[in-house]
Motif scaffolding. Structure first.
Motif, PDB file in Angstrom:
ATOM      1  N   HIS A  49       0.802  -1.227   0.000  1.00 53.10           N
ATOM      2  CA  HIS A  49       0.000   0.000   0.000  1.00 53.10           C
ATOM      3  C   HIS A  49       0.835   1.279   0.000  1.00 53.10           C
ATOM      4  O   HIS A  49       0.356   2.322   0.456  1.00 53.10           O
ATOM      5  N   GLY A  52      -1.316   3.881  -2.378  1.00 55.83           N
ATOM      6  CA  GLY A  52      -2.625   3.238  -2.248  1.00 55.83           C
ATOM      7  C   GLY A  52      -3.790   4.152  -2.557  1.00 55.83           C
ATOM      8  O   GLY A  52      -3.725   5.372  -2.375  1.00 55.83           O
ATOM      9  N   ILE A  84      -5.829  -1.651   6.721  1.00 53.61           N
ATOM     10  CA  ILE A  84      -4.697  -0.744   6.597  1.00 53.61           C
ATOM     11  C   ILE A  84      -4.658   0.130   7.841  1.00 53.61           C
ATOM     12  O   ILE A  84      -5.705   0.461   8.418  1.00 53.61           O
TER      13      ILE A  84
END
Length: 260
Positions: A49, A52, A84
């Motif tokens: 990520h 991202g 996340i």
């Protein structure tokens, strides 16, 4: 809105910027930051990520999190069954980010209204507001599901190796061929800490505490914490990506054999 942020991923704390529009969340890593340049490439390759983008429609739950013992992080749980985690400069930034994100609360599984206030709740507040203990008592969810619920509301996460999920050691009898689950003697007394499970262990730690003499360091019972990235990596060393992360932590070499 945009704010400085750190992407927290196993073995990585990548500095960058979080930007939020009316329907999307972005993160862009600062590849010129000296801290990022210092990361081992063998660990960075496992981080997905660094550049991202997530649609609001993907976000299923938002939890407040601690990072380095400060209440300055959040974790987003996604429809893809991943999450996340971002750390921010201060708590005020956390509140602004949660206000700018969709009002999903901590999701729908725990019986808590989907409000932004729920995303700011403490672990104690989440526990008292949820219906998970009642579900567990009625055998509607498994022991694993209940323990993962407790880990999740307590702030434990797969994204931070210092706060990896933990499961309690509950069995004391590892010698019998058959285990009588109706006997209390086969289970650990959860009212006592791990250092006081038997009299000899308790006396050892109490003696160390009472005999400690140091001008600057106060007395203590335990010299280490059970939850650190090093311990997590030691436990998972045979499984990638933790093998690579362990080697990065130990300057490219496996640790002393007696410690593995």
């Amino acid at each position: 809105m945009s704010t400085p942020a750190i992407l927290i991923s196993p073995g990585i704390a990548a500095p960058g910027t979080v930007s939020i529009t009316s329907s999307e969340l972005y993160f862009e890593v600062n590849e010129e930051d000296p801290d990022f340049k210092a990361f081992d490439p063998s660990v960075i390759r496992y981080c997905d990520h660094l550049h991202g983008k997530w649609y609001f429609s993907e976000i299923r739950a938002i939890f407040s999190r601690r990072y380095l013992l400060q209440n300055t992080a959040i974790e987003l749980f996604l429809a893809s069954r991943t999450s996340i985690m971002f750390a921010f400069p201060d708590q005020n930034s956390v509140k602004k980010v949660i206000k700018a994100l969709p009002r999903v609360g901590v999701g729908i599984k725990y019986g808590i209204p989907q409000t932004r206030r729920a995303s700011m709740m403490s672990p104690r507040q989440l526990y008292r507001s949820s219906n998970m203990t009642q579900k567990w008592q009625r055998r509607e969810i498994s022991n694993f599901e209940y323990l993962m619920f407790l880990n999740t509301i307590a702030g434990r996460t797969y994204n931070d190796l210092n706060q990896y999920p933990v499961f309690p050691w509950v069995i004391t009898n590892y010698d019998s061929n058959e285990l009588d689950l109706s006997s209390p003697n086969n289970f650990r007394d959860l009212s006592k800490p791990i250092g006081a499970l038997n009299q000899s262990r308790r006396e050892y730690f109490e003696n160390r505490y009472s005999a400690w003499e140091h001008d600057q360091i106060p007395p203590f019972h335990y010299g280490t914490h059970y939850s650190t990235s090093a311990f997590t990596l030691n436990w998972l060393i045979r499984l990638e990506p933790f093998t690579s992360m362990f080697l990065a932590l130990q300057s490219g070499k496996f640790d002393h054999p007696n410690r593995l």
